[in-house]
Design a protein around this motif. Structure first.
Motif, PDB file in Angstrom:
ATOM      1  N   PHE A 169     -17.273 -11.138 -35.954  1.00  0.00           N
ATOM      2  CA  PHE A 169     -17.208  -9.827 -35.279  1.00  0.00           C
ATOM      3  C   PHE A 169     -18.523  -9.066 -35.484  1.00  0.00           C
ATOM      4  CE2 PHE A 169     -12.405  -9.715 -36.487  1.00  0.00           C
ATOM      5  CZ  PHE A 169     -12.168 -10.773 -35.624  1.00  0.00           C
ATOM      6  N   MET A 185      -6.049  -4.026 -41.417  1.00  0.00           N
ATOM      7  CA  MET A 185      -5.980  -4.844 -40.192  1.00  0.00           C
ATOM      8  C   MET A 185      -5.415  -6.214 -40.545  1.00  0.00           C
ATOM      9  SD  MET A 185      -8.975  -5.144 -37.449  1.00  0.00           S
ATOM     10  CE  MET A 185      -8.463  -4.384 -35.940  1.00  0.00           C
ATOM     11  N   ALA A 237     -15.471  -1.808 -31.165  1.00  0.00           N
ATOM     12  CA  ALA A 237     -14.255  -2.578 -31.439  1.00  0.00           C
ATOM     13  C   ALA A 237     -14.567  -3.745 -32.379  1.00  0.00           C
ATOM     14  CB  ALA A 237     -13.641  -3.085 -30.134  1.00  0.00           C
ATOM     15  N   TYR A 238     -15.654  -4.442 -32.133  1.00  0.00           N
ATOM     16  CA  TYR A 238     -16.010  -5.583 -32.983  1.00  0.00           C
ATOM     17  C   TYR A 238     -16.453  -5.106 -34.370  1.00  0.00           C
ATOM     18  CZ  TYR A 238     -15.526  -9.138 -29.367  1.00  0.00           C
ATOM     19  OH  TYR A 238     -15.009  -9.996 -28.437  1.00  0.00           O
ATOM     20  N   SER A 286      -8.794 -19.296 -34.637  1.00  0.00           N
ATOM     21  CA  SER A 286      -8.837 -19.007 -36.064  1.00  0.00           C
ATOM     22  C   SER A 286      -7.476 -19.218 -36.697  1.00  0.00           C
ATOM     23  CB  SER A 286      -9.281 -17.557 -36.275  1.00  0.00           C
ATOM     24  OG  SER A 286      -9.002 -17.142 -37.594  1.00  0.00           O
ATOM     25  N   GLY A 287      -7.441 -20.007 -37.771  1.00  0.00           N
ATOM     26  CA  GLY A 287      -6.212 -20.124 -38.551  1.00  0.00           C
ATOM     27  C   GLY A 287      -5.707 -21.542 -38.699  1.00  0.00           C
ATOM     28  N   PRO A 303      -7.875   4.160 -40.738  1.00  0.00           N
ATOM     29  CA  PRO A 303      -7.302   5.369 -40.154  1.00  0.00           C
ATOM     30  C   PRO A 303      -6.616   6.288 -41.169  1.00  0.00           C
ATOM     31  CG  PRO A 303      -6.563   3.417 -38.951  1.00  0.00           C
ATOM     32  CD  PRO A 303      -7.350   2.930 -40.111  1.00  0.00           C
ATOM     33  N   GLU A 326     -11.276  -4.704 -46.829  1.00  0.00           N
ATOM     34  CA  GLU A 326      -9.964  -5.082 -47.363  1.00  0.00           C
ATOM     35  C   GLU A 326     -10.010  -6.378 -48.173  1.00  0.00           C
ATOM     36  OE1 GLU A 326      -7.531  -5.208 -43.864  1.00  0.00           O
ATOM     37  OE2 GLU A 326      -7.493  -3.029 -43.660  1.00  0.00           O
ATOM     38  N   ALA A 353      -8.254  -4.392 -31.766  1.00  0.00           N
ATOM     39  CA  ALA A 353      -9.386  -3.463 -31.708  1.00  0.00           C
ATOM     40  C   ALA A 353      -9.625  -2.986 -30.276  1.00  0.00           C
ATOM     41  CB  ALA A 353     -10.643  -4.121 -32.270  1.00  0.00           C
ATOM     42  N   LEU A 357      -8.884  -8.981 -32.553  1.00  0.00           N
ATOM     43  CA  LEU A 357      -9.708  -8.524 -31.427  1.00  0.00           C
ATOM     44  C   LEU A 357      -8.864  -7.861 -30.346  1.00  0.00           C
ATOM     45  CD1 LEU A 357     -12.294 -11.419 -31.256  1.00  0.00           C
ATOM     46  CD2 LEU A 357     -12.697  -9.051 -31.921  1.00  0.00           C
ATOM     47  N   PHE A 399      -2.011  12.508 -36.815  1.00  0.00           N
ATOM     48  CA  PHE A 399      -1.681  11.304 -37.569  1.00  0.00           C
ATOM     49  C   PHE A 399      -1.478  11.637 -39.048  1.00  0.00           C
ATOM     50  CE2 PHE A 399      -3.028   7.309 -39.747  1.00  0.00           C
ATOM     51  CZ  PHE A 399      -2.101   6.442 -39.182  1.00  0.00           C
ATOM     52  N   PHE A 424      -2.384   7.212 -34.306  1.00  0.00           N
ATOM     53  CA  PHE A 424      -3.785   7.587 -34.574  1.00  0.00           C
ATOM     54  C   PHE A 424      -4.608   7.661 -33.290  1.00  0.00           C
ATOM     55  CE2 PHE A 424      -8.191   6.675 -35.605  1.00  0.00           C
ATOM     56  CZ  PHE A 424      -8.463   7.743 -36.446  1.00  0.00           C
ATOM     57  N   ASN A 476     -13.906 -14.335 -40.167  1.00  0.00           N
ATOM     58  CA  ASN A 476     -13.689 -13.598 -38.924  1.00  0.00           C
ATOM     59  C   ASN A 476     -14.617 -12.389 -38.851  1.00  0.00           C
ATOM     60  OD1 ASN A 476     -11.295 -14.160 -36.906  1.00  0.00           O
ATOM     61  ND2 ASN A 476     -10.607 -14.909 -38.887  1.00  0.00           N
ATOM     62  N   LEU A 479     -10.631 -16.466 -44.805  1.00  0.00           N
ATOM     63  CA  LEU A 479     -10.589 -16.504 -43.337  1.00  0.00           C
ATOM     64  C   LEU A 479     -10.937 -15.146 -42.749  1.00  0.00           C
ATOM     65  CD1 LEU A 479      -7.576 -18.678 -42.163  1.00  0.00           C
ATOM     66  CD2 LEU A 479      -9.919 -19.305 -42.614  1.00  0.00           C
ATOM     67  N   ALA A 480     -10.437 -14.077 -43.390  1.00  0.00           N
ATOM     68  CA  ALA A 480     -10.734 -12.732 -42.887  1.00  0.00           C
ATOM     69  C   ALA A 480     -12.239 -12.457 -42.964  1.00  0.00           C
ATOM     70  CB  ALA A 480      -9.949 -11.690 -43.672  1.00  0.00           C
ATOM     71  N   LYS A 530      -6.470 -16.701 -47.184  1.00  0.00           N
ATOM     72  CA  LYS A 530      -6.399 -15.732 -46.093  1.00  0.00           C
ATOM     73  C   LYS A 530      -7.587 -14.769 -46.158  1.00  0.00           C
ATOM     74  CE  LYS A 530      -3.144 -12.960 -43.568  1.00  0.00           C
ATOM     75  NZ  LYS A 530      -1.931 -12.147 -43.555  1.00  0.00           N
ATOM     76  N   LEU A 587     -14.083   6.136 -40.676  1.00  0.00           N
ATOM     77  CA  LEU A 587     -12.944   5.474 -40.033  1.00  0.00           C
ATOM     78  C   LEU A 587     -13.105   3.957 -40.125  1.00  0.00           C
ATOM     79  CD1 LEU A 587     -10.430   5.329 -38.263  1.00  0.00           C
ATOM     80  CD2 LEU A 587     -11.870   5.688 -36.278  1.00  0.00           C
ATOM     81  N   LEU A 625      -4.509 -10.229 -40.211  1.00  0.00           N
ATOM     82  CA  LEU A 625      -5.014 -11.492 -39.671  1.00  0.00           C
ATOM     83  C   LEU A 625      -3.823 -12.431 -39.499  1.00  0.00           C
ATOM     84  CD1 LEU A 625      -7.404 -13.350 -38.943  1.00  0.00           C
ATOM     85  CD2 LEU A 625      -7.504 -14.010 -41.341  1.00  0.00           C
ATOM     86  N   PRO A 626      -3.493 -12.787 -38.258  1.00  0.00           N
ATOM     87  CA  PRO A 626      -2.345 -13.681 -38.067  1.00  0.00           C
ATOM     88  C   PRO A 626      -2.649 -15.088 -38.579  1.00  0.00           C
ATOM     89  CG  PRO A 626      -3.387 -13.187 -35.950  1.00  0.00           C
ATOM     90  CD  PRO A 626      -4.129 -12.402 -36.997  1.00  0.00           C
ATOM     91  N   GLY A 627      -1.608 -15.853 -38.840  1.00  0.00           N
ATOM     92  CA  GLY A 627      -1.769 -17.220 -39.329  1.00  0.00           C
ATOM     93  C   GLY A 627      -2.595 -18.077 -38.393  1.00  0.00           C
ATOM     94  N   TYR A 628      -2.504 -17.773 -37.112  1.00  0.00           N
ATOM     95  CA  TYR A 628      -3.341 -18.462 -36.132  1.00  0.00           C
ATOM     96  C   TYR A 628      -3.497 -17.573 -34.908  1.00  0.00           C
ATOM     97  CZ  TYR A 628      -5.170 -21.782 -32.780  1.00  0.00           C
ATOM     98  OH  TYR A 628      -5.979 -22.394 -31.862  1.00  0.00           O
ATOM     99  N   TYR A 629      -4.699 -17.537 -34.344  1.00  0.00           N
ATOM    100  CA  TYR A 629      -4.844 -16.837 -33.069  1.00  0.00           C
ATOM    101  C   TYR A 629      -5.997 -17.417 -32.269  1.00  0.00           C
ATOM    102  CZ  TYR A 629      -9.050 -14.052 -34.300  1.00  0.00           C
ATOM    103  OH  TYR A 629     -10.312 -13.642 -34.630  1.00  0.00           O
ATOM    104  N   PHE A 669     -11.972  -5.775 -42.124  1.00  0.00           N
ATOM    105  CA  PHE A 669     -11.724  -7.034 -42.834  1.00  0.00           C
ATOM    106  C   PHE A 669     -12.568  -7.141 -44.101  1.00  0.00           C
ATOM    107  CE2 PHE A 669      -9.865  -9.872 -39.244  1.00  0.00           C
ATOM    108  CZ  PHE A 669      -8.595  -9.480 -39.606  1.00  0.00           C
ATOM    109  N   TYR A 704     -15.528  -2.449 -35.819  1.00  0.00           N
ATOM    110  CA  TYR A 704     -14.328  -1.960 -36.501  1.00  0.00           C
ATOM    111  C   TYR A 704     -13.572  -3.120 -37.161  1.00  0.00           C
ATOM    112  CZ  TYR A 704      -9.882   0.470 -37.232  1.00  0.00           C
ATOM    113  OH  TYR A 704      -8.759   1.008 -37.790  1.00  0.00           O
ATOM    114  N   GLY A 705     -13.347  -4.187 -36.387  1.00  0.00           N
ATOM    115  CA  GLY A 705     -12.672  -5.358 -36.949  1.00  0.00           C
ATOM    116  C   GLY A 705     -13.432  -5.909 -38.149  1.00  0.00           C
TER     117      GLY A 705
END
Ligand SMILES: [Fe+2]
Lengths: 389, 176, 414
Positions: A248, C1, A213-214, A18-19, A309, A224, C218, C215, C317, C309, A244, A240-241, A237, A304, C3-7, A221, A216-217
């Motif tokens: 997820f 959260m 975990a998935y 991604s990116g 958080p 936000e 998380a 990921l 927290f 947290f 993503n 892309l989020a 950006k 959450l 998001l990096p420029g690339y991952y 995203f 949550y991501g």
């Protein structure tokens, strides 16, 4: 969050890229899967928008030969798969790249079954026999016009429903050049579909640390970015989020049984020819309000996921579920003010009152698998029809 | 069949030429830096006799090769890996990744973090070469850009080091 | 959260977890079209009765082709070749690795030999040498820490030629990892503590490292949450099945996080200390983790603060001001080492001068620290560390970790 479920299984075989310049890694990734001649599948619309050229140029300087089929229709069928099967075989392709959402992935998954074995394997899988061969490499290039099942084990082709973990794409590319601005309503529908999948995953009785975990991501995203992207679709950006988040959400959804809002949304979408993501968005708050009344202990942490958080820790435990619903309603209200003719209830989507009873019957019979009380379903649907946010 | 075509995506000659030029420059700069900078020399001295490494772009270059000769001197060995024994191969996965690195949009550290490179060879040697590349970058680049390229800009960069910079530039450009 | 420029992210291992997850092995193998697995394990694991539990769980439903229980503590090329021959002789068609890091490495090595028909394993070392799926491999971890049940690396040593071969390939990932609480129930307190701190280090280094992504974030957060709630508890009370399963989950989650975001200086120094002084990996991790946080802090303050947290929970927290969160996180890790020290009857070491070898002598003499710092310069994990370290920096960290004192922030070059 992240309660250890005592027994679970989780599987996500997709490699994510991604990116920036993610597309340019396609040749090297295909090489790692022993593939050198990919066939790109896409739609006439995406091709006309120049998407196919962008993907082709990512193969510049790679010495590879590629094929492009840009005629995937909205409703692909078996005849198309047979034609593509011949094309794939005769020209020596060894991998598929799906560029686009819903029907493109349905076509790609079905074609992959055919070319990895025989075209007859499609009917065989649809009638419940498992696949016996490992499938050929399949890469998916995600955008924001999605059906919700692209990265899952599900595909459908006309009357055939295909389900197998082997169908999940091996590779997923998210690159801002191929996540173009879509119409606001399309992007909102995709985000609401993801939101529903993720929220239902974190309320699911069989949730586990990985689906959490998935989910949550995904929820982080979406919360936000959803309104920012609608206000300012050129926010790369943010887009892309959201793409993503879609992946997820689909992954957490794929590892649990589909939830009630998802199933109802799909059932209504089928019977009324309306976008399922928007329906689910309208149903979700009513579903959550009903759930809240049931006071189940492990649902306390929904906020959450929705609020993050900082907000979650700063809220009294008793108020937290209510806050989660409020935040979702706030988002829907904001969408109404940004997105032209965004629905305020399922009535606005053209669903007729007399259809509801039919869907309750359908929903509780087929879709919702009897886990939910038909009375609950009726309640939610009537609320979503009558109440306007 | 309608809507179908097969194609050979073209090449990118200008980007290739740019990366080739940069690789040539960096290769000759490493040779010069090993002559004038004690730390770079010490890094190479720590590597096995005849040690040779390449830095290039997949699938087929451009590439630059640097190695130690019989006297232990560091030499730029051209662009053609054919017939050379190469101990360490650093391969950038594609031309666009190389452009990101050589237009200094991505530092070596960031490119590594983003998995843009494949390293084939002994890890300690790779560590040494990355440190060498960092030092050479500090010499070659203006401070503002180099600060982005390395994790920590060295506090030794004054006096004699400035004179070294001139000698490394002269070495890279004119082969002096 | 963020998001990096690339991952990039990948973990294609199917996870099966539960108190009776082992019972699913026959079905799992059937799905993988295999019916005659070879079990690879070591004497310690077999001696603790864990292989019998596995055999009991699959009895009647599966023919076991062979049980090889003599994997040495340090993976070895000769053993790999010998066991590959056994696999072929016995006509096996899958591998079940029951054990820790060395057993996993050995099983991955065997898998290359038997799948590729290799006579020289060396040909397949390095990146990109493997191009197709290997034989089915099922991993059953017996410690909760290394995460090697979800990692794509195998290290095999050639003791005759003094070579260490590293194999890196997605095809080395196990097809399935089985997290069953019975496999760790008998783990002694000190090992439970050290391996648990290894897992915590994976999650924390992944969370503040240069390759962090949504990921890995998380999965790291989930792992930290589970470890903070269960590690001290399970060290005090080893037969707590729920806590054991939670730790097995945490180790796998942390393994996913770090195999995608990589690890940093704690591992750089830990690998070096292990190779110079022979100190177990988890012990090094527990001692060095606070220093990784302290040293990188100026580059990652906000990100490190977020860890409070999952570590401290909501109330702590919310009740801690943003500027103080990283302090609390570091204090939390140190407190955890103290609690583990107490819970293990003093066997869990808090600093290097406290680490003893088998004969009860100090395992890390102060005079060896320069050797460790020099060795650290050749470890690749440093690439992913937010801040750079040279020889002097390594030595400074090692000296503080030897004594057990906090890093002097004035001496960290920024
Ligand atoms: Fe570790």
């Amino acid at each position: 969050m992240f309660q250890p479920q005592s027994a679970y299984a989780f599987y996500s075989p997709t490699k994510v890229l991604s990116g920036n310049k993610a597309l340019e890694n396609l040749p090297v990734e295909l090489d790692g899967m022993n593939a050198v001649k990919p066939l790109i599948l896409t739609t006439p619309v995406l091709s006309a928008r120049g998407m196919e050229k962008i993907v082709a140029s990512a193969f510049g300087d790679s010495n590879l030969t590629i094929g492009v089929f840009s005629g995937v229709p909205p409703q692909p069928d078996l005849r198309l798969i047979r034609e593509l099967y011949g094309l794939y075989r005769d020209n020596g392709y060894d991998a598929i790249i799906a560029l686009g959402g819903g029907p493109v992935l349905d076509t790609a998954k079905a074609l992959n079954i055919a070319v990895s074995g025989r075209p007859e394997d499609l009917e065989s899988l649809a009638s419940g026999n498992p696949l016996t061969k490992k499938l050929r490499p399949l890469a998916a290039i995600m955008n924001l016009d999605l059906s919700g099942c692209e990265m899952t084990r599900y595909a459908s082709l006309g009357p055939l429903s295909l389900t197998s973990p082997a169908l999940i794409p091996d590779l997923m590319i998210i690159d801002s050049r191929t996540v173009p601005e879509e119409e606001q309503k399309t992007m909102a529908a995709t985000a609401l579909m993801s939101m529903t999948q993720a929220v239902e995953a974190c309320l699911h009785p069989a949730r586990n640390p990985l689906t959490d975990a998935y989910a949550y991501g995904a929820t982080r995203f979406i919360m936000e970015n959803i309104t920012n992207v609608m206000r300012n679709p050129s926010d790369r950006k943010g887009r892309l989020a959201l793409a993503n988040a879609a992946f997820f959400a689909q992954t957490s959804f794929d590892n649990l049984a589909p939830g009630m809002v998802y199933e109802l949304g799909m059932a209504m979408s089928r019977s009324c020819q309306t976008n399922p993501g928007l329906i689910m968005g309208m149903l979700l708050p009513h579903f959550l309000l009903l759930e809240m009344r049931k006071e189940t202990t492990d649902r306390k942490d929904l906020y959450l996921f929705i609020g993050g958080p900082e907000a979650f820790a700063g809220t009294m435990a008793e108020a937290s579920s209510r806050k989660a619903v409020d935040r979702i309603v706030e988002i829907l209200l904001e969408l109404q003010s940004i997105v032209a003719d965004f629905p305020r209830s399922i009535r606005d989507l053209g669903i007729k009152k007399e259809d509801l009873e039919k869907i309750v019957a359908q929903g509780s019979a087929a879709g919702v698998r009897g886990e939910h009380d038909p009375q609950d379903i009726r309640n939610i649907m009537e609320k979503a029809w009558e109440t306007r946010f | 069949m309608n809507h179908y075509k097969e194609m050979q995506p073209g090449s990118k000659p200008i980007k290739r030429a740019y990366v080739a030029l940069m690789l040539w420059f960096v290769g000759r700069a490493i040779e010069a830096a090993a002559r004038v900078d004690g730390v770079v020399k010490a890094e190479f001295d720590g590597l096995s006799p005849g040690f040779t490494f390449s830095l290039g772009v997949m699938p087929q270059g451009p590439t630059m090769i640097v190695g130690k000769d019989d006297q232990g001197l560091v030499r730029y060995r051209g662009w053609d890996p054919e017939g050379q024994k190469i101990d360490l191969k650093m391969k950038i996965k594609n031309l666009e990744g190389a452009i990101l690195m050589f237009t200094f949009q991505e530092s070596t550290a960031l490119a590594t973090a983003r998995n843009r490179l494949i390293v084939d060879g002994e890890v300690p040697a790779a560590c040494a070469i990355v440190r060498v590349l960092d030092i050479v970058e500090v010499y070659l680049l203006p401070k503002l850009i180099a600060k982005l390229a390395v994790k920590r800009y060295p506090d030794w960069f004054f006096g004699e080091k400035i004179r070294n910079r001139i000698r490394i530039y002269a070495g890279a450009v004119f082969g002096l | 959260m963020d998001l990096p420029g690339y991952y990039e992210y990948y973990c294609g291992v199917k996870i099966i977890a539960g108190h009776d997850a082992l019972e699913r092995i026959p079905v799992i193998l059937q799905d993988l079209h295999a019916c005659r697995p070879m079990i690879v394990t070591d004497k310690g694991v077999a001696g603790a009765g864990l292989v019998d539990i596995v055999l009991g769980a699959v009895k009647d439903q599966l023919t076991i082709g062979a049980v090889a229980d003599d994997v040495p503590p340090d993976s070895d090329l000769r053993v790999v070749n010998r066991l590959a021959a056994l696999y072929r002789e016995q006509d096996c068609d899958a591998l079940i690795a029951v054990g820790g890091g060395s057993v996993m490495d050995t099983a991955k090595g065997i898998n290359i030999v038997v799948s590729e028909g290799a006579d020289d394993l060396m040909k397949f070392s390095g990146a990109g040498a493997l191009k197709r799926p290997l034989k089915p491999l099922v991993a059953v971890p017996t410690t909760a820490g290394t995460g090697s049940e979800v990692t794509l690396v195998a290290v095999v040593k050639d003791h005759e030629r003094h070579l260490k071969m590293a194999f890196v390939s997605y095809f080395l990932l196990p097809d399935v990892s089985i997290l069953d609480s019975r496999m760790t129930l008998s783990l002694p307190a000190a090992i439970t503590a050290a391996t648990g701190m290894d897992a915590l280090t994976h999650a924390i280094e992944a969370y503040y490292g240069l390759s962090k992504n949504p990921l890995s974030d998380a999965t790291a957060l989930a792992a930290i949450r589970l470890i903070s709630r269960n590690l001290v508890e399970v060290t005090r009370n080893p037969s707590d099945r729920e806590a054991r399963l939670a730790m097995a989950n945490a180790a796998a989650l942390a393994g996913m996080a770090f195999s995608n975001s990589m690890v940093g200086m704690v591992h750089t120094l830990g690998h070096a200390t292990g190779s110079v002084c022979g100190v177990p990996h988890g012990v090094c991790m527990a001692i060095l983790l606070p220093y990784g946080l302290e040293y990188n802090r100026h580059k990652r303050e906000a990100i490190m603060g977020e860890l409070l947290f999952p570590m401290g929970g909501s109330d702590v927290f919310a009740g801690t001001h943003k500027e103080q969160r990283t302090d609390r996180v570091i204090a939390y890790v140190r407190q955890m080492n103290q609690d583990l020290h107490d819970a293990s009857g003093g066997r869990h070491a808090r600093f290097f001068k406290e680490v003893l070898d088998r004969e009860g002598k100090p395992a890390v003499p102060r005079g060896r620290l320069p050797d460790i710092a020099r060795t650290a310069l050749g470890d690749g994990s440093i690439f992913y560390n937010p801040e750079d370290l040279d020889y002097d920096d390594f030595l400074m960290v090692l000296e503080a970790a030897w004594e057990g004192v906090a890093l002097d922030s004035g001496r960290i070059r920024k």
